[in-house]
Design a protein around this motif. Structure first.
Motif, PDB file in Angstrom:
ATOM      1  N   ALA A 114       0.460  -0.750  -0.214  1.00 41.38           N
ATOM      2  CA  ALA A 114      -0.427  -0.055  -0.192  1.00 41.38           C
ATOM      3  C   ALA A 114       0.852   1.201  -0.345  1.00 41.38           C
ATOM      4  O   ALA A 114       0.438   2.385  -1.007  1.00 41.38           O
ATOM      5  CB  ALA A 114      -0.970  -0.241   1.125  1.00 41.38           C
ATOM      6  N   ALA A 115       2.074   1.405   0.863  1.00 40.31           N
ATOM      7  CA  ALA A 115       2.912   2.293   0.741  1.00 40.31           C
ATOM      8  C   ALA A 115       3.752   2.721  -0.573  1.00 40.31           C
ATOM      9  O   ALA A 115       3.499   4.105  -1.017  1.00 40.31           O
ATOM     10  CB  ALA A 115       3.828   2.446   1.322  1.00 40.31           C
ATOM     11  N   VAL A 116       3.740   1.012  -1.428  1.00 45.88           N
ATOM     12  CA  VAL A 116       4.212   1.504  -2.947  1.00 45.88           C
ATOM     13  C   VAL A 116       3.226   2.465  -3.626  1.00 45.88           C
ATOM     14  O   VAL A 116       3.956   2.702  -4.295  1.00 45.88           O
ATOM     15  CB  VAL A 116       5.443   0.305  -2.926  1.00 45.88           C
ATOM     16  CG1 VAL A 116       5.526   0.131  -4.500  1.00 45.88           C
ATOM     17  CG2 VAL A 116       6.071  -0.219  -2.056  1.00 45.88           C
ATOM     18  N   LYS A 117       1.985   2.161  -3.407  1.00 46.86           N
ATOM     19  CA  LYS A 117       0.926   2.308  -4.088  1.00 46.86           C
ATOM     20  C   LYS A 117       0.662   3.844  -4.005  1.00 46.86           C
ATOM     21  O   LYS A 117       0.993   4.186  -5.287  1.00 46.86           O
ATOM     22  CB  LYS A 117      -0.118   1.595  -4.314  1.00 46.86           C
ATOM     23  CG  LYS A 117      -1.046   2.395  -4.861  1.00 46.86           C
ATOM     24  CD  LYS A 117      -2.743   1.464  -4.458  1.00 46.86           C
ATOM     25  CE  LYS A 117      -3.551   2.279  -5.739  1.00 46.86           C
ATOM     26  NZ  LYS A 117      -4.870   1.166  -5.547  1.00 46.86           N
ATOM     27  N   THR A 118       0.981   3.972  -3.081  1.00 43.91           N
ATOM     28  CA  THR A 118       0.939   5.400  -2.909  1.00 43.91           C
ATOM     29  C   THR A 118       2.141   6.306  -2.750  1.00 43.91           C
ATOM     30  O   THR A 118       1.602   7.583  -3.916  1.00 43.91           O
ATOM     31  CB  THR A 118       0.476   5.931  -1.378  1.00 43.91           C
ATOM     32  OG1 THR A 118      -0.529   5.649  -0.508  1.00 43.91           O
ATOM     33  CG2 THR A 118       0.663   7.236  -0.594  1.00 43.91           C
ATOM     34  N   GLY A 139      -1.990   2.655 -13.315  1.00 37.02           N
ATOM     35  CA  GLY A 139      -2.599   2.106 -11.856  1.00 37.02           C
ATOM     36  C   GLY A 139      -1.839   1.349 -11.668  1.00 37.02           C
ATOM     37  O   GLY A 139      -0.695   0.539 -12.016  1.00 37.02           O
ATOM     38  N   VAL A 140      -1.819   1.084 -10.219  1.00 38.37           N
ATOM     39  CA  VAL A 140      -1.327   0.114  -8.992  1.00 38.37           C
ATOM     40  C   VAL A 140      -1.885  -1.010  -8.535  1.00 38.37           C
ATOM     41  O   VAL A 140      -2.757  -0.315  -7.696  1.00 38.37           O
ATOM     42  CB  VAL A 140      -0.359   1.414  -8.812  1.00 38.37           C
ATOM     43  CG1 VAL A 140       0.450   0.223  -7.411  1.00 38.37           C
ATOM     44  CG2 VAL A 140       0.695   1.840  -8.457  1.00 38.37           C
ATOM     45  N   GLY A 168      11.566   5.552  -8.142  1.00 36.36           N
ATOM     46  CA  GLY A 168      11.519   4.155  -7.499  1.00 36.36           C
ATOM     47  C   GLY A 168      11.528   4.687  -5.839  1.00 36.36           C
ATOM     48  O   GLY A 168      11.379   3.540  -4.823  1.00 36.36           O
ATOM     49  N   MET A 169      11.979   5.684  -5.228  1.00 34.94           N
ATOM     50  CA  MET A 169      12.238   5.975  -3.866  1.00 34.94           C
ATOM     51  C   MET A 169      11.288   5.886  -2.571  1.00 34.94           C
ATOM     52  O   MET A 169       9.530   6.533  -4.017  1.00 34.94           O
ATOM     53  CB  MET A 169      13.017   7.108  -3.083  1.00 34.94           C
ATOM     54  CG  MET A 169      14.334   7.102  -3.679  1.00 34.94           C
ATOM     55  SD  MET A 169      15.566   8.113  -3.786  1.00 34.94           S
ATOM     56  CE  MET A 169      16.702   8.087  -4.360  1.00 34.94           C
ATOM     57  N   ILE A 170      10.748   5.726  -2.223  1.00 34.38           N
ATOM     58  CA  ILE A 170       9.701   5.938  -1.106  1.00 34.38           C
ATOM     59  C   ILE A 170       9.721   6.251   0.126  1.00 34.38           C
ATOM     60  O   ILE A 170      10.869   6.266   0.851  1.00 34.38           O
ATOM     61  CB  ILE A 170       9.447   3.908  -0.634  1.00 34.38           C
ATOM     62  CG1 ILE A 170       9.503   3.076  -2.204  1.00 34.38           C
ATOM     63  CG2 ILE A 170       8.130   4.180   0.150  1.00 34.38           C
ATOM     64  CD1 ILE A 170       8.386   3.249  -3.052  1.00 34.38           C
ATOM     65  N   ALA A 171       8.697   7.035   0.281  1.00 36.28           N
ATOM     66  CA  ALA A 171       8.317   7.915   1.430  1.00 36.28           C
ATOM     67  C   ALA A 171       7.416   7.587   2.555  1.00 36.28           C
ATOM     68  O   ALA A 171       6.476   7.032   2.123  1.00 36.28           O
ATOM     69  CB  ALA A 171       8.445   9.437   1.134  1.00 36.28           C
ATOM     70  N   SER A 172       7.531   7.973   3.500  1.00 40.22           N
ATOM     71  CA  SER A 172       6.326   7.425   4.087  1.00 40.22           C
ATOM     72  C   SER A 172       4.995   7.797   3.794  1.00 40.22           C
ATOM     73  O   SER A 172       4.389   9.350   3.988  1.00 40.22           O
ATOM     74  CB  SER A 172       7.052   8.436   5.893  1.00 40.22           C
ATOM     75  OG  SER A 172       5.414   8.299   6.864  1.00 40.22           O
ATOM     76  N   PRO A 173       3.738   7.223   4.000  1.00 43.75           N
ATOM     77  CA  PRO A 173       2.582   7.462   3.074  1.00 43.75           C
ATOM     78  C   PRO A 173       1.828   8.359   4.470  1.00 43.75           C
ATOM     79  O   PRO A 173       0.981   8.921   4.464  1.00 43.75           O
ATOM     80  CB  PRO A 173       2.337   6.266   3.047  1.00 43.75           C
ATOM     81  CG  PRO A 173       2.779   5.000   3.885  1.00 43.75           C
ATOM     82  CD  PRO A 173       4.345   5.820   3.733  1.00 43.75           C
ATOM     83  N   LYS A 174       2.446   8.129   5.835  1.00 40.85           N
ATOM     84  CA  LYS A 174       1.993   8.834   6.547  1.00 40.85           C
ATOM     85  C   LYS A 174       1.864  10.448   6.323  1.00 40.85           C
ATOM     86  O   LYS A 174       1.748  11.903   6.323  1.00 40.85           O
ATOM     87  CB  LYS A 174       2.181   9.060   8.001  1.00 40.85           C
ATOM     88  CG  LYS A 174       1.993   9.015   9.064  1.00 40.85           C
ATOM     89  CD  LYS A 174       1.787   8.351  10.574  1.00 40.85           C
ATOM     90  CE  LYS A 174       2.004   9.530  11.409  1.00 40.85           C
ATOM     91  NZ  LYS A 174       1.451   8.802  13.182  1.00 40.85           N
ATOM     92  N   ALA A 175       3.790  10.302   5.986  1.00 46.66           N
ATOM     93  CA  ALA A 175       4.016  12.058   5.820  1.00 46.66           C
ATOM     94  C   ALA A 175       3.846  12.637   4.687  1.00 46.66           C
ATOM     95  O   ALA A 175       3.130  13.534   4.861  1.00 46.66           O
ATOM     96  CB  ALA A 175       5.675  11.997   6.099  1.00 46.66           C
TER      97      ALA A 175
END
Length: 509
Positions: A114-118, A139-140, A168-175
């Motif tokens: 889910a975080a990757v999708k976001t 889409g993801v 392709g870097m992943i950040a916190s979906p909460k942030a």
């Protein structure tokens, strides 16, 4: 300039350096495991939001905090990282990723599908270079906590390697959801930003993330980024030990760097520099809409002499925007435009400009004085009157992207052929700021996108040939970069990179 992609002028109007102290961060220029590594990127920091992220020299700002789905080897081969397995469907429009389990962001949020999708959809929605590399995502789908399917509107030949970079870097979906990501980066990477030791615009300090899963790949306890844009300041910082690694933007710095006991390493950066013609449709300067005028500009430049004098031999003359290591490159095209001012004047006369015309360019003399002097002089030699607009270096990139100038000196990244197309050739790409469109270019892009193997390579070459014939730009050379380091630090050059990523630095010995 940012190397675009920028490293953007994507990639190169500003400067990248590295500094290292002892384990206590003394700035002595000697490094031991657990010490401090300080890098001084050529470009000012962009917002921490990956939707606004650039490539090239900008990547060093993001690498400490944000981990990427893949890791690229020094030869740019794709290796597992946050994604441990990947595969395409037969049509190459669905990419399935298996994610590493148990990874958390520094705010405690789980890094899952889910975080990757976001992240992918959020970054895709931006307007900078990283966003452009995700433009083909339609889409993801979250299959499970550790499996995600990325759907594409059409095949993307460079998607997988690009997911090993900023895109392709992943950040916190909460942030991301809270909107705080623009000012405070939150990731799952090897370090986190120490705001108490950070001064925006001058110093960015990163300390170890104790929960990082791959600590052994990052031997330094602290990373410090200090952007420097003046070649003399960079050399002085290297000599004093304030920094112990830096990209030498001026070839004139090489000899004094060596005499100061610094190690100087030459490598092919993947950049192409020269005069980029943004106004190919003649919206700002009508003359540039005529292919004969653009061809005249190409005949105006003495590429070999520019490389020999302004670059002190650091580069290889070219008429092509594509990387010499890529399938689109054709060495025979480099003879298309010899240095011929008389031919240039003839073409201008045929196009209706026997007395030339006027053009305004942004000032880059504070970082690239020799290149600017060569550009202005050789354009004026064929009758083109050049006005240099004395804008601050900090406004250079935004002014170009806003379509303010019809042409300029620039350095743009050229990686794999498809990357170059995505960066600067397509109508809606970032470094096509005035959105030039050509039906033949569009047709060749569409065909190359869906092709594979030798057929795709042939289409890339056809596109390259057409762009050279149409004089879309006036490239000078494929850049050979020079990186200087002190005795305390070593690094491995990275294929298709303006500067080494932080994970390629090690303490000497």
């Amino acid at each position: 300039m940012r190397r675009i992609a920028l490293t953007a002028v994507s990639a190169a109007l500003m400067l990248s350096a590295a500094a290292c102290g002892s384990g206590s961060g003394s700035g002595s220029g000697k490094a031991a495991t657990g010490g401090t590594l300080t890098l001084a990127p050529l470009v000012a920091a962009q917002p921490w939001d990956l939707a606004d992220a650039g490539l090239g020299n900008n990547a060093q700002y993001y690498q400490p905090v944000y981990d990427s789905l893949f890791r690229l080897s020094p030869t740019a081969e794709v290796e597992p990282n946050l994604a441990t397995k990947w595969s395409y469907d037969a049509a190459r429009t669905v990419l399935t990723l298996t994610l590493r389990s148990g990874v958390k962001f520094t705010d405690g949020t789980a890094l899952d599908a889910a975080a990757v999708k976001t992240n992918l959809l959020h970054t895709k929605g931006g307007t900078s270079e990283a966003a452009g590399q995700l433009a083909g995502i339609s889409g993801v789908d979250v299959v499970s906590a550790t499996e995600v399917k990325i759907r594409l509107s059409a095949p993307d030949p460079s998607l997988v390697p690009n997911l090993g970079n900023v895109a392709g870097m992943i950040a916190s979906p909460k942030a991301i959801a809270a909107g705080t990501i623009k000012n405070t980066p939150v990731g799952s990477g090897p370090y986190s930003l120490d705001k108490s030791a950070t001064t925006a615009g001058s110093t960015y300090t990163f300390v170890r993330n104790p929960g990082y899963w791959n600590k052994a790949a990052f031997p330094f306890d602290k990373i410090v980024l200090k952007p420097l844009t003046d070649p003399t300041a960079v050399l002085n910082a290297l000599r004093s030990g304030q920094v112990n690694g830096a990209l030498l933007a001026s070839a004139k710095s090489i000899t004094p760097a060596k005499s100061s006991g610094l190690t100087v390493t030459k490598f092919t950066s993947g950049d192409v520099e020269g005069v980029y013609i943004w106004d190919r449709a003649g919206k700002i300067v009508k003359a540039l809409g005529d292919v004969r005028v653009r061809q005249a500009l190409n005949y105006a430049f003495d590429r070999d002499t520019i490389v020999k004098t302004a670059k002190q031999g650091l580069g290889k003359a070219t008429t092509q925007i594509f990387n010499p290591a890529g399938a689109a490159f054709d060495s025979s095209l480099n003879s298309t435009y010899s240095y011929d001012p008389a031919k240039a004047k003839q073409l201008l006369a045929e196009a209706g400009y026997p007395n030339g015309f006027s053009v305004t360019v942004p000032d880059v003399s504070s970082v690239f004085p020799d290149q600017q002097a060569a550009m202005v002089q050789q354009l004026e030699d064929i009758g083109i009157k050049v006005k240099v607009d004395k804008i601050p270096v900090t406004q250079f990139i935004s002014a170009l992207l806003a379509g303010k100038y019809p042409l300029s000196y620039m350095t743009l990244a050229s990686f794999r052929p498809w990357d170059t197309i995505q960066i600067e050739v397509g109508k809606s790409t970032l470094w096509n700021p005035l959105h030039t469109e050509d039906s033949k270019v569009t047709d060749l892009i569409d065909k190359a996108r869906s092709a594979t193997g030798a057929t795709q390579d042939a289409l890339f070459k056809q596109l390259n040939t057409y762009l050279v014939d149409q004089a879309w730009n006036a490239p000078w050379d494929s850049v050979e970069a020079v990186y200087a380091t002190t005795k305390g630090v070593t690094f491995t050059p990275q294929t298709f990179a303006a500067v080494p990523p932080i994970y390629n630095f090690k303490p000497a010995g």
